[in-house]
Write an enzyme that holds these catalytic residues in place. Structure first.
Site, PDB file in Angstrom:
ATOM      1  N   THR A   1     -21.669  44.261  55.262  1.00 30.96           N
ATOM      2  CA  THR A   1     -21.448  45.654  55.602  1.00 30.96           C
ATOM      3  C   THR A   1     -22.765  46.409  55.480  1.00 30.96           C
ATOM      4  O   THR A   1     -23.740  45.885  54.939  1.00 30.96           O
ATOM      5  CB  THR A   1     -20.348  46.268  54.696  1.00 30.96           C
ATOM      6  N   CYS A   2     -22.803  47.637  56.011  1.00 32.92           N
ATOM      7  CA  CYS A   2     -24.026  48.460  55.917  1.00 32.92           C
ATOM      8  C   CYS A   2     -23.629  49.898  56.208  1.00 32.92           C
ATOM      9  O   CYS A   2     -22.569  50.349  55.784  1.00 32.92           O
ATOM     10  CB  CYS A   2     -25.100  47.952  56.876  1.00 32.92           C
ATOM     11  N   GLY A   3     -24.453  50.642  56.953  1.00 34.35           N
ATOM     12  CA  GLY A   3     -24.113  52.012  57.291  1.00 34.35           C
ATOM     13  C   GLY A   3     -23.184  52.113  58.482  1.00 34.35           C
ATOM     14  O   GLY A   3     -22.199  52.847  58.460  1.00 34.35           O
TER      15      GLY A   3
ATOM     16  N   TRP B   1     -19.969  51.694  56.272  1.00 27.99           N
ATOM     17  CA  TRP B   1     -19.881  52.917  55.453  1.00 27.99           C
ATOM     18  C   TRP B   1     -19.523  54.156  56.276  1.00 27.99           C
ATOM     19  O   TRP B   1     -18.978  55.132  55.754  1.00 27.99           O
ATOM     20  CB  TRP B   1     -21.168  53.146  54.673  1.00 27.99           C
TER      21      TRP B   1
END
Length: 283
Positions: free
Chosen positions: A240-242, A269
């Site tokens: 996952t990330c932004g 996110w």
């Protein structure tokens, strides 16, 4: 650098040697966050690797979703690729103008659509330019090419699946954002999002997988980056990330390490950070 593999990662030397192959297709997948102050399409128009097609990550996405550049429906992906002259039987090489930032996202999208003959250009356009290799500003001559695709649902997770994983602990959730964003010590670049991370998730900043020139580190160093963050490379992983872009760099790194039980949280996110009913950890 890792050895050339047309299914994961190839060098500038490899691409230069194959650039005129009739079934090679090069894709410029450059994408920048607003605070980077760069215009990906304008830079492509000004100069790109010969024959490269421009892949607009925001446009080739799920227009029905309010979230940024979510994976497109399979029909939209196939029609856009056909219009770009990318189809069945092609070897695809994807690069970006940052070295390695967004190219892995498009590599992952191809994998999601069941296309496996696709590789990221190690070091991207900066390395290509630094070596004095050919650049052109002409758009490529495109001929329609039929594409068939089959979505590989196991390569992507939605918010419900990730919430279950966080609760049950049956998947490791690995976040590619910077340590300060992960800990909630600096604000998110997108407005309206809470600060922090998914409960129980681990932090492997995507930049720790890269050398200074934007190439990927060797396998031993990739492995060390994950293990130092507490990641068990024998267990299942969700990246996952932004907004699902740099999470694909972790996915690529894991692929190079031979890890095959990996999925990407597409909403990342941008989704998790906006819903109050989803718990957030800081620190």
């Amino acid at each position: 650098m890792p050895a050339d593999d047309p299914k994961t990662l190839v060098s500038t030397d490899w691409l230069a040697a194959h650039l005129k192959d009739p079934d090679l297709r090069v894709i410029d997948a450059s994408y920048y966050l607003p605070d980077m102050g760069r215009d990906a399409k304008a830079e492509y128009d000004a100069g790109h690797i010969p024959g490269a097609r421009f892949f607009d990550i925001d446009e080739i996405s799920d227009s029905a979703s309010a979230l940024p550049h979510m994976a497109p429906p399979i029909e939209k992906f196939m029609s856009r690729m056909r219009a770009m002259g990318v189809g069945d039987g092609h070897q695809v090489v994807v690069y970006d103008g940052a070295g390695l930032f967004s190219a892995a996202r498009v590599w992952w999208l191809f994998k999601l659509m069941g296309k496996t003959d696709v590789a990221v250009l190690d070091g991207g356009l900066p390395k290509w330019r630094a070596e004095g290799r050919e650049i052109e500003d002409m758009p490529p001559v495109v001929k329609d090419r039929h594409m068939t695709a089959q979505r590989q649902a196991h390569l992507v997770k939605d918010v419900t699946q990730v919430a279950a994983a966080a609760k049950l602990g049956d998947w490791q959730i690995v976040d590619a954002r910077s340590p300060a964003r992960f800990r909630g010590e600096e604000p998110e670049p997108r407005e309206g999002l809470r600060a922090g991370h998914i409960p129980g998730s681990l932090n492997v900043h995507y930049a720790t997988l890269l050398n200074e020139d934007g190439t990927l580190k060797r396998a031993a160093d990739l492995r060390a980056a994950f293990e130092q963050a507490g990641v068990d490379l024998d267990r299942r992983i969700v990246t996952t990330c932004g907004s699902g872009v740099t999470a694909a760099i972790l996915f690529l790194g894991l692929e190079l390490l031979g890890h095959r039980d990996v999925a990407l949280y597409d909403g990342s996110w941008s989704e998790w950070g906006q819903f109050e009913q989803l718990k957030v950890e800081t620190g």
